[in-house]
Scaffold this motif. Structure first.
Motif, mmCIF file in Angstrom:
data_model
loop_
_atom_site.group_PDB
_atom_site.id
_atom_site.type_symbol
_atom_site.label_atom_id
_atom_site.label_comp_id
_atom_site.label_asym_id
_atom_site.label_seq_id
_atom_site.Cartn_x
_atom_site.Cartn_y
_atom_site.Cartn_z
ATOM 1 N N PHE A 1 -7.271 -4.608 9.069
ATOM 2 C CA PHE A 1 -7.204 -3.249 9.657
ATOM 3 C C PHE A 1 -7.957 -3.126 11.054
ATOM 4 O O PHE A 1 -8.889 -3.892 11.192
ATOM 5 C CB PHE A 1 -7.728 -2.350 8.630
ATOM 6 N N VAL B 1 -23.168 -6.932 7.480
ATOM 7 C CA VAL B 1 -22.145 -6.668 8.212
ATOM 8 C C VAL B 1 -22.674 -5.701 9.567
ATOM 9 O O VAL B 1 -22.332 -5.454 10.537
ATOM 10 C CB VAL B 1 -21.200 -6.385 7.744
ATOM 11 N N PRO C 1 -13.600 5.561 5.316
ATOM 12 C CA PRO C 1 -12.088 5.062 5.732
ATOM 13 C C PRO C 1 -11.453 4.685 4.452
ATOM 14 O O PRO C 1 -12.096 3.838 3.566
ATOM 15 C CB PRO C 1 -12.214 4.406 6.869
ATOM 16 N N TYR D 1 -18.363 14.054 1.313
ATOM 17 C CA TYR D 1 -18.701 12.703 1.915
ATOM 18 C C TYR D 1 -17.610 11.734 1.543
ATOM 19 O O TYR D 1 -17.276 11.072 2.469
ATOM 20 C CB TYR D 1 -19.869 12.413 1.199
ATOM 21 N N PRO E 1 -21.481 2.250 -3.952
ATOM 22 C CA PRO E 1 -22.368 1.607 -3.198
ATOM 23 C C PRO E 1 -22.662 2.312 -1.840
ATOM 24 O O PRO E 1 -23.563 2.573 -1.635
ATOM 25 C CB PRO E 1 -21.907 0.162 -3.073
ATOM 26 N N VAL E 2 -21.396 2.648 -1.270
ATOM 27 C CA VAL E 2 -21.430 3.133 0.200
ATOM 28 C C VAL E 2 -21.947 4.599 0.163
ATOM 29 O O VAL E 2 -22.580 5.148 1.014
ATOM 30 C CB VAL E 2 -19.909 3.085 0.615
ATOM 31 N N VAL F 1 -19.294 4.963 8.202
ATOM 32 C CA VAL F 1 -19.416 4.384 7.205
ATOM 33 C C VAL F 1 -18.583 2.932 7.121
ATOM 34 O O VAL F 1 -19.069 2.246 6.356
ATOM 35 C CB VAL F 1 -18.566 5.106 6.256
ATOM 36 N N GLU F 2 -17.895 2.590 7.895
ATOM 37 C CA GLU F 2 -17.163 1.535 8.110
ATOM 38 C C GLU F 2 -18.437 0.246 8.383
ATOM 39 O O GLU F 2 -19.294 0.509 8.891
ATOM 40 C CB GLU F 2 -16.042 1.348 9.278
ATOM 41 N N GLY F 3 -17.822 -0.687 8.044
ATOM 42 C CA GLY F 3 -18.822 -1.940 8.217
ATOM 43 C C GLY F 3 -19.490 -2.297 9.519
ATOM 44 O O GLY F 3 -19.152 -1.989 10.525
ATOM 45 N N ALA G 1 -12.843 -2.439 8.337
ATOM 46 C CA ALA G 1 -12.967 -2.157 6.709
ATOM 47 C C ALA G 1 -13.576 -3.189 6.095
ATOM 48 O O ALA G 1 -13.127 -3.745 4.973
ATOM 49 C CB ALA G 1 -11.245 -2.208 6.156
ATOM 50 N N LEU G 2 -14.712 -3.682 6.348
ATOM 51 C CA LEU G 2 -15.404 -4.613 5.710
ATOM 52 C C LEU G 2 -16.372 -3.709 4.688
ATOM 53 O O LEU G 2 -16.590 -2.549 4.730
ATOM 54 C CB LEU G 2 -16.528 -5.134 6.613
ATOM 55 N N GLU H 1 -8.488 0.009 0.649
ATOM 56 C CA GLU H 1 -7.128 -0.841 0.613
ATOM 57 C C GLU H 1 -7.333 -2.170 0.815
ATOM 58 O O GLU H 1 -6.732 -2.957 0.083
ATOM 59 C CB GLU H 1 -6.229 -0.233 1.820
ATOM 60 N N ARG I 1 -19.458 -2.480 3.598
ATOM 61 C CA ARG I 1 -20.685 -2.590 4.419
ATOM 62 C C ARG I 1 -22.069 -2.909 3.693
ATOM 63 O O ARG I 1 -23.077 -3.192 4.073
ATOM 64 C CB ARG I 1 -20.791 -1.184 5.178
ATOM 65 N N THR I 2 -21.874 -2.801 2.060
ATOM 66 C CA THR I 2 -23.025 -2.979 1.386
ATOM 67 C C THR I 2 -23.245 -4.711 1.322
ATOM 68 O O THR I 2 -24.201 -4.827 0.498
ATOM 69 C CB THR I 2 -23.045 -2.524 -0.144
ATOM 70 N N TYR J 1 -15.278 -12.328 -1.639
ATOM 71 C CA TYR J 1 -15.257 -11.390 -2.279
ATOM 72 C C TYR J 1 -13.786 -11.342 -3.149
ATOM 73 O O TYR J 1 -13.614 -11.345 -4.363
ATOM 74 C CB TYR J 1 -15.323 -9.966 -1.816
ATOM 75 N N LEU K 1 0.955 -1.104 0.080
ATOM 76 C CA LEU K 1 -0.026 0.063 0.089
ATOM 77 C C LEU K 1 1.010 1.209 -0.046
ATOM 78 O O LEU K 1 0.363 2.419 -0.218
ATOM 79 C CB LEU K 1 -0.963 0.028 1.030
ATOM 80 N N ARG L 1 -17.559 -0.206 -7.325
ATOM 81 C CA ARG L 1 -17.913 -1.297 -6.498
ATOM 82 C C ARG L 1 -17.790 -1.091 -5.087
ATOM 83 O O ARG L 1 -18.517 -1.613 -4.338
ATOM 84 C CB ARG L 1 -17.137 -2.834 -6.654
ATOM 85 N N GLU M 1 -9.078 2.747 4.395
ATOM 86 C CA GLU M 1 -8.929 1.198 4.711
ATOM 87 C C GLU M 1 -9.945 0.472 3.794
ATOM 88 O O GLU M 1 -9.618 -0.613 3.437
ATOM 89 C CB GLU M 1 -8.936 0.722 6.131
ATOM 90 N N ILE M 2 -11.119 0.809 3.612
ATOM 91 C CA ILE M 2 -12.071 -0.064 2.961
ATOM 92 C C ILE M 2 -11.564 -0.133 1.485
ATOM 93 O O ILE M 2 -11.757 -1.278 0.722
ATOM 94 C CB ILE M 2 -13.577 0.590 2.953
#
Lengths: 388, 296
Positions: A80, A131, B185, B180, B209-210, B294-296, A84-85, B190, A87-88, A97, A51, B205, B187-188
């Motif tokens: 992480f 999630v 984050p 927005y 969606p988010v 926002v994170e899952g 960092a899942l 990454e 969420r959708t 995935y 990264l 993708r 990390e999503i």
């Protein structure tokens, strides 16, 4: 098992050096990178993940130079801190995935793989949940599952447990260790929590200011820190440091605090002619109820009861010294107590450079057994006797 | 939560809070609310009432707030007479607004993403420039834009509106999305890179969606601006076949006598789609604007 090797890796952000000349190897074990925030541990992990690009140096996985490869091209997986899942998506899709891209598995094989990993982390019944409906611990399990489902050569974890509460954290620690050992996957774990680092690691790499300070087993690093930073960073409460003078006389070396003798050692042959700091771990100090004349004494300033033991803060010649005592010992604030510095537990550091000049010579496990209060007290009396 | 529920909630809080307070402050609250509603709703009321009043009552001296007789004759004139091609204007408006919003949305997704995630030379300048363009009044842009359109031979084409409306709405949509995207984050993304997705795939993708609710909001704002735009259309268009509703309404003035009923009927037709769209998409928007984590 795959070998991860970093060779002279350096990373600069503008004029800031985040990581300098870092070389280390990990092979099938759990290597914990630990250090205060901003020490470069996360940057190191991100370089291994691909990264971030190193400014200089090379990264090898299984002997192959992967320095310039994309994150997906180097067989790593990363977890992480904030999960960092996606969420959708539901849990099943989150885990599966990455498999679509990273493997040539057929659809049924992928489904099988996802279920297998879900079972491993005990989240089989959550597979069809969204999630957003999961608790923190469950999300972290999904994140771990998502990472490990791809059978990575190197498994990277960036403070994965710091968003969890204390109980769940220790539970997950054990579980992670178990799974790591089961899979034997080379794992790099980043944390700022020295306690977590000590309990989890096979090997510990302590970093500060972008530089690797020391690498070794947790025991060796704790007992024989190579410099003052490592000594102060590991251990809670932290090691006590006292600026001392050194005096050599009649084959003895005396460590003096404001011309008061703290310890006398006979074996020290090193000539020391620079400013020195003495370090001693709080648990290596012993309190003496009934000190001899001329013994080091201190006034109890504060006692923190911990349950299984207590932290006692003493004022010794205007310095605060912390001491860990058994819970049965209950000194009161204002008490004057004697303090014993066992000679074989003394660390000495170069005042300016911070390098260790002297460390306890014996192996960690041996030291713990040998250092009974009676022995050290005996030594203390002897040395004082000789002194007078 | 919808806007309606939000408002109801606000009332409840204020009224509950005032139960113990003085009559005077409660009256103050009601008066302020009533005035606000009066000022914002009265024009709509006049528009609606005028559109359904007979000409006699419209132009009589003792015309009250509530008309004595109703009629749909103005709507019949609007839809029925050949001299006001309402369908043409409507489709022109719709196509211009849709094309503009879609272009603005696609460009601002990529642009706002680049603002938050990519470092490139001149990035700061572009970001500042967009804010500055947003601050400029439309009238100051009309002449330079017109010159450009003449040079590219685009005067009196729909393309001229596609381009200039996009220029007009882009700063706003960019700004909304930029704010927005900053809250998502990194990390999503990454995680997606490690999973093997390219940057564009990640945007499509993971980010889109988010961000769906905010994209709806940005689309709606952009659509509204383009749908209601008058100045650019009145300058850049010449053929009646290309007219949008706002300038179409203007032509009523010269086409008929006693035009107020027709103008208001046309205005109602112009306003309705925006209101319907807002009511339909409102719940997504509010979700988008209040979505925190926002994170899952």
């Amino acid at each position: 098992m795959s070998e991860l090797r970093l060779e002279n890796v350096r990373k600069e952000f503008g004029s800031e050096t985040a990581v300098s000349e870092l070389s280390l190897t990990a092979d099938g074990d759990l290597l914990v990178l630990v250090g205060p925030s901003g020490c470069g541990k996360s940057t190191t992990l991100r370089m291994i993940a691909g990264l971030e690009q190193p400014t200089d140096g090379k990264i090898f996985i299984d002997g192959e130079d992967v320095t310039r490869r994309s994150p997906s091209g180097r067989s790593i997986a990363m977890v992480f801190q904030n999960y960092a899942l996606y969420r959708t998506m539901n849990v099943r899709k989150n885990i599966g995935y990455g498999l679509k891209h990273s493997s040539a598995l057929s659809k049924s094989e992928r489904i099988e793989k996802v279920e297998e990993i879900a079972e491993m982390f005990g989240i089989s019944e959550l597979l069809d949940r969204e999630v957003s409906a999961l608790s923190g611990g469950q999300k972290q399990r999904v994140a771990l599952g998502r990472a490990l489902v791809r059978d990575p050569d190197v498994f990277l974890l960036d403070e994965p447990l710091s968003s969890l509460d204390a109980k769940l954290r220790s539970q997950m620690r054990t579980e992670l260790q178990r799974i790591q050992q089961e899979l034997g996957v080379t794992t790099i774990y980043v944390t700022h929590d020295q306690k977590e680092a000590m309990t989890m690691s096979d090997r510990l790499a302590v970093m500060n200011d972008g530089e690797l300070q020391q690498i070794g087993s947790p025991e060796a690093t704790y007992v024989r820190p190579e410099n003052r930073f490592v000594a102060s960073f590991l251990g809670s409460p932290a090691m006590n440091f006292l600026d001392i003078d050194v005096e050599r006389r009649n084959g003895h070396t005396r460590y003096l605090l404001d011309s008061h003798e703290l310890v006398r050692v006979s074996d020290d042959t090193q000539a020391i002619d620079r400013p020195i700091q003495l370090g001693i771990r709080p648990e290596d100090l012993t309190l003496l109820d009934d000190p001899d004349d001329g013994a080091t004494t201190g006034t109890v300033r504060h006692v923190e009861y911990q349950g299984n033991d207590s932290f006692v803060r003493l004022e010794v010649n205007g310095r605060i010294v912390t001491c860990v005592v058994p819970a049965s010992v209950r000194p009161r604030q204002g008490d004057s107590v004697g303090l014993n510095f066992p000679p074989d537990q003394i660390h000495l550091f170069d005042m300016d450079a911070g390098d260790a000049i002297r460390s306890p010579s014996v192996d960690a496990s041996d030291t713990r057994i040998e250092t009974g209060p009676s022995t050290t007290e005996g030594n203390e009396t002897d040395s004082r006797g000789a002194n007078r | 939560m919808t806007v309606r529920e939000n408002v109801a909630n606000g009332f409840r809080i204020v009224l509950d809070g005032h139960r113990r307070s003085s009559l005077l402050s409660r009256i103050g609250f009601y008066v302020a609310t009533a005035l606000t509603l009066l000022f914002s709703l009265y024009p709509f009321y006049v528009m609606f009432i005028t559109s359904i009043s007979t000409n006699e009552s419209l132009y009589s001296r003792d015309r009250g707030v509530i008309p004595k007789s109703f009629t749909l004759e103005h709507y019949e004139v609007i839809f029925g007479s050949g001299s006001f091609p309402v369908q043409t204007y409507f489709w022109n408006s719709l196509s211009v607004a849709l094309v503009t919003s879609v272009i603005a949305l696609v460009v601002s997704i990529l642009g706002a993403y680049s603002f938050t995630r990519l470092d490139y030379p001149g990035g700061t300048l572009i970001r500042r420039g967009i804010i500055v363009v947003y601050m400029l009044a439309a009238i100051t842009l009309v002449i330079p834009l017109f010159q450009l359109l003449v040079r590219f031979d685009l005067v009196d084409t729909k393309t001229s509106l596609y381009i200039t409306y996009t220029v007009k709405t882009l700063p706003l949509t960019l700004y909304i999305l930029w704010n927005y995207f900053r809250s998502i984050p990194v990390e999503i993304e990454e995680a997606a890179f490690i999973d093997g997705y390219s940057r564009l795939e990640t945007i499509a993708r993971v980010i889109v969606p988010v961000s769906l609710p905010v994209l709806v909001a940005a689309f709606l704002f952009s659509f509204k601006i383009a749908w209601n735009e008058y100045l650019f259309a009145s300058v850049f268009l010449q053929s009646e076949a290309l007219y949008t509703l706002p300038i179409g309404i203007e032509t009523l003035d010269s086409a008929f006598q006693n035009v107020w009923g027709e103008i208001m009927a046309a205005s109602i037709i112009t306003t309705l789609p925006i209101i319907v769209m807002f009511l339909y998409l409102e719940k997504y928007m509010v979700e988008g604007l209040t979505a925190g984590a926002v994170e899952g």
